[in-house]
Motif scaffolding. Sequence first.
Motif, PDB file in Angstrom:
ATOM      1  N   MET A 110       0.817  -1.212   0.000  1.00 13.94           N
ATOM      2  CA  MET A 110       0.000   0.000   0.000  1.00 13.94           C
ATOM      3  C   MET A 110       0.850   1.260   0.000  1.00 13.94           C
ATOM      4  O   MET A 110       0.612   2.185  -0.788  1.00 13.94           O
ATOM      5  CB  MET A 110      -0.928   0.011   1.223  1.00 13.94           C
ATOM      6  CG  MET A 110      -2.117  -0.905   1.133  1.00 13.94           C
ATOM      7  SD  MET A 110      -3.134  -0.829   2.631  1.00 13.94           S
ATOM      8  CE  MET A 110      -3.669   0.907   2.595  1.00 13.94           C
ATOM      9  N   PHE A 111       1.879   1.295   0.870  1.00 10.65           N
ATOM     10  CA  PHE A 111       2.601   2.545   1.082  1.00 10.65           C
ATOM     11  C   PHE A 111       3.873   2.688   0.253  1.00 10.65           C
ATOM     12  O   PHE A 111       4.396   3.793   0.121  1.00 10.65           O
ATOM     13  CB  PHE A 111       2.918   2.704   2.571  1.00 10.65           C
ATOM     14  CG  PHE A 111       1.691   3.004   3.394  1.00 10.65           C
ATOM     15  CD1 PHE A 111       1.194   4.294   3.477  1.00 10.65           C
ATOM     16  CD2 PHE A 111       1.003   1.990   4.033  1.00 10.65           C
ATOM     17  CE1 PHE A 111       0.050   4.574   4.211  1.00 10.65           C
ATOM     18  CE2 PHE A 111      -0.141   2.254   4.765  1.00 10.65           C
ATOM     19  CZ  PHE A 111      -0.625   3.554   4.854  1.00 10.65           C
ATOM     20  N   LEU A 112       4.340   1.609  -0.351  1.00  7.07           N
ATOM     21  CA  LEU A 112       5.505   1.709  -1.220  1.00  7.07           C
ATOM     22  C   LEU A 112       5.142   1.727  -2.702  1.00  7.07           C
ATOM     23  O   LEU A 112       5.937   2.179  -3.522  1.00  7.07           O
ATOM     24  CB  LEU A 112       6.466   0.547  -0.944  1.00  7.07           C
ATOM     25  CG  LEU A 112       7.119   0.507   0.447  1.00  7.07           C
ATOM     26  CD1 LEU A 112       8.074  -0.664   0.552  1.00  7.07           C
ATOM     27  CD2 LEU A 112       7.840   1.818   0.749  1.00  7.07           C
ATOM     28  N   VAL A 113       3.945   1.212  -3.022  1.00  8.01           N
ATOM     29  CA  VAL A 113       3.563   1.128  -4.434  1.00  8.01           C
ATOM     30  C   VAL A 113       2.201   1.771  -4.708  1.00  8.01           C
ATOM     31  O   VAL A 113       2.083   2.681  -5.528  1.00  8.01           O
ATOM     32  CB  VAL A 113       3.545  -0.341  -4.913  1.00  8.01           C
ATOM     33  CG1 VAL A 113       3.101  -0.431  -6.376  1.00  8.01           C
ATOM     34  CG2 VAL A 113       4.910  -0.991  -4.728  1.00  8.01           C
ATOM     35  N   SER A 114       1.182   1.299  -4.006  1.00  8.22           N
ATOM     36  CA  SER A 114      -0.195   1.657  -4.379  1.00  8.22           C
ATOM     37  C   SER A 114      -0.478   3.143  -4.261  1.00  8.22           C
ATOM     38  O   SER A 114      -1.142   3.716  -5.141  1.00  8.22           O
ATOM     39  CB  SER A 114      -1.188   0.874  -3.515  1.00  8.22           C
ATOM     40  OG  SER A 114      -0.997  -0.514  -3.654  1.00  8.22           O
ATOM     41  N   TRP A 115      -0.021   3.780  -3.208  1.00 11.15           N
ATOM     42  CA  TRP A 115      -0.436   5.166  -2.943  1.00 11.15           C
ATOM     43  C   TRP A 115      -0.005   6.118  -4.037  1.00 11.15           C
ATOM     44  O   TRP A 115      -0.680   7.140  -4.277  1.00 11.15           O
ATOM     45  CB  TRP A 115       0.074   5.626  -1.585  1.00 11.15           C
ATOM     46  CG  TRP A 115       1.532   5.991  -1.550  1.00 11.15           C
ATOM     47  CD1 TRP A 115       2.570   5.168  -1.288  1.00 11.15           C
ATOM     48  CD2 TRP A 115       2.085   7.280  -1.801  1.00 11.15           C
ATOM     49  NE1 TRP A 115       3.763   5.850  -1.351  1.00 11.15           N
ATOM     50  CE2 TRP A 115       3.489   7.156  -1.662  1.00 11.15           C
ATOM     51  CE3 TRP A 115       1.551   8.532  -2.126  1.00 11.15           C
ATOM     52  CZ2 TRP A 115       4.361   8.221  -1.839  1.00 11.15           C
ATOM     53  CZ3 TRP A 115       2.418   9.603  -2.301  1.00 11.15           C
ATOM     54  CH2 TRP A 115       3.795   9.448  -2.156  1.00 11.15           C
ATOM     55  N   TRP A 116       1.089   5.813  -4.756  1.00  8.16           N
ATOM     56  CA  TRP A 116       1.525   6.719  -5.821  1.00  8.16           C
ATOM     57  C   TRP A 116       1.309   6.150  -7.222  1.00  8.16           C
ATOM     58  O   TRP A 116       1.040   6.881  -8.165  1.00  8.16           O
ATOM     59  CB  TRP A 116       2.999   7.095  -5.632  1.00  8.16           C
ATOM     60  CG  TRP A 116       3.969   5.949  -5.730  1.00  8.16           C
ATOM     61  CD1 TRP A 116       4.353   5.103  -4.739  1.00  8.16           C
ATOM     62  CD2 TRP A 116       4.686   5.539  -6.907  1.00  8.16           C
ATOM     63  NE1 TRP A 116       5.248   4.169  -5.201  1.00  8.16           N
ATOM     64  CE2 TRP A 116       5.491   4.426  -6.527  1.00  8.16           C
ATOM     65  CE3 TRP A 116       4.731   6.000  -8.217  1.00  8.16           C
ATOM     66  CZ2 TRP A 116       6.315   3.760  -7.420  1.00  8.16           C
ATOM     67  CZ3 TRP A 116       5.558   5.344  -9.115  1.00  8.16           C
ATOM     68  CH2 TRP A 116       6.336   4.236  -8.717  1.00  8.16           C
ATOM     69  N   ARG A 117       1.389   4.814  -7.342  1.00  8.55           N
ATOM     70  CA  ARG A 117       1.203   4.220  -8.670  1.00  8.55           C
ATOM     71  C   ARG A 117      -0.263   3.913  -8.963  1.00  8.55           C
ATOM     72  O   ARG A 117      -0.710   3.988 -10.110  1.00  8.55           O
ATOM     73  CB  ARG A 117       2.031   2.935  -8.793  1.00  8.55           C
ATOM     74  CG  ARG A 117       2.030   2.355 -10.197  1.00  8.55           C
ATOM     75  CD  ARG A 117       2.898   1.121 -10.279  1.00  8.55           C
ATOM     76  NE  ARG A 117       4.308   1.434 -10.070  1.00  8.55           N
ATOM     77  CZ  ARG A 117       5.269   0.501 -10.056  1.00  8.55           C
ATOM     78  NH1 ARG A 117       4.962  -0.785 -10.214  1.00  8.55           N
ATOM     79  NH2 ARG A 117       6.524   0.852  -9.865  1.00  8.55           N
ATOM     80  N   HIS A 118      -1.022   3.568  -7.925  1.00  9.92           N
ATOM     81  CA  HIS A 118      -2.439   3.230  -8.076  1.00  9.92           C
ATOM     82  C   HIS A 118      -3.244   3.961  -7.000  1.00  9.92           C
ATOM     83  O   HIS A 118      -3.806   3.333  -6.095  1.00  9.92           O
ATOM     84  CB  HIS A 118      -2.651   1.724  -7.947  1.00  9.92           C
ATOM     85  CG  HIS A 118      -1.868   0.902  -8.925  1.00  9.92           C
ATOM     86  ND1 HIS A 118      -2.184   0.857 -10.261  1.00  9.92           N
ATOM     87  CD2 HIS A 118      -0.780   0.108  -8.760  1.00  9.92           C
ATOM     88  CE1 HIS A 118      -1.328   0.055 -10.883  1.00  9.92           C
ATOM     89  NE2 HIS A 118      -0.469  -0.406  -9.992  1.00  9.92           N
ATOM     90  N   PRO A 119      -3.326   5.275  -7.073  1.00 10.43           N
ATOM     91  CA  PRO A 119      -4.008   6.030  -6.012  1.00 10.43           C
ATOM     92  C   PRO A 119      -5.470   5.659  -5.840  1.00 10.43           C
ATOM     93  O   PRO A 119      -6.015   5.743  -4.738  1.00 10.43           O
ATOM     94  CB  PRO A 119      -3.854   7.489  -6.448  1.00 10.43           C
ATOM     95  CG  PRO A 119      -3.557   7.431  -7.922  1.00 10.43           C
ATOM     96  CD  PRO A 119      -2.791   6.163  -8.119  1.00 10.43           C
ATOM     97  N   GLU A 120      -6.139   5.229  -6.911  1.00  9.96           N
ATOM     98  CA  GLU A 120      -7.542   4.837  -6.798  1.00  9.96           C
ATOM     99  C   GLU A 120      -7.679   3.585  -5.930  1.00  9.96           C
ATOM    100  O   GLU A 120      -8.642   3.432  -5.177  1.00  9.96           O
ATOM    101  CB  GLU A 120      -8.166   4.629  -8.189  1.00  9.96           C
ATOM    102  CG  GLU A 120      -7.952   3.280  -8.839  1.00  9.96           C
ATOM    103  CD  GLU A 120      -6.488   2.936  -9.109  1.00  9.96           C
ATOM    104  OE1 GLU A 120      -6.119   1.756  -9.005  1.00  9.96           O
ATOM    105  OE2 GLU A 120      -5.710   3.881  -9.428  1.00  9.96           O
TER     106      GLU A 120
END
Length: 233
Positions: A110-120
Amino acid sequence: MNTISSSTSPSIPQLAIRGYQPKDLPALHEIYYQTGLMGESLVGTQKFNDRKLFNMLFFDYYVKYEPEHCFVLVNSATDEALGYIIGTLDSIVQEKAFTRKMGWRIFLRMFLVSWWRHPESFKQIVQMIRDGEHGHQAQMDQIKQQYPAHLHINLSPHMQSKGGGSMLMIHFLDHLRKNHVTGVHLGTTNQNLKAVPFYQKHGFSLALEIPGKMWDLPIEQIELVFTKLIKEA
């Protein structure tokens, strides 16, 4: 492997059920994503593009840590995976194991990938966490005590309403019976219109309704918890 001819129609393959195998994972991930939005496909919705996180949250624990309770519907001629049923015999034990074994992986994703690459996807997870069980924890705890097992079942969209779902459900309930499990529960939503009559057909009864807004959609969303007692043969 349990095999049954589902139809005389050449367009419907002969179906079989077998235990999960690691080679099934890509196909099962795809089936899950195609049915992950309250029974509908997530493809193209821009609601949860981080497929890896989606699988980590709701699918991967079962096949990684409890594969003995995971079964796959296949084309008996080609061994192509067409659906699955996964679950656990003891939900309370499983939830603790999930937190211990998957929680840190989900947090890092969530905090290393999703929040910036997949914000939705990050936003959707926050929505799901905030939605929670809305004060129904005591009722859910009681359900888990009386109906300790739980399950998840999905079929490839082109295989729905062709008998494979019933094959999977009957097989899994028999698996619970052989393991002396006294009851099973499952969750769905009021928007999953195909699932509700299917569960009722197999003897599940509505035990709890939880209003909420799990998905960021402008429609009424009520989580439905169904239960079934398991009687030994």
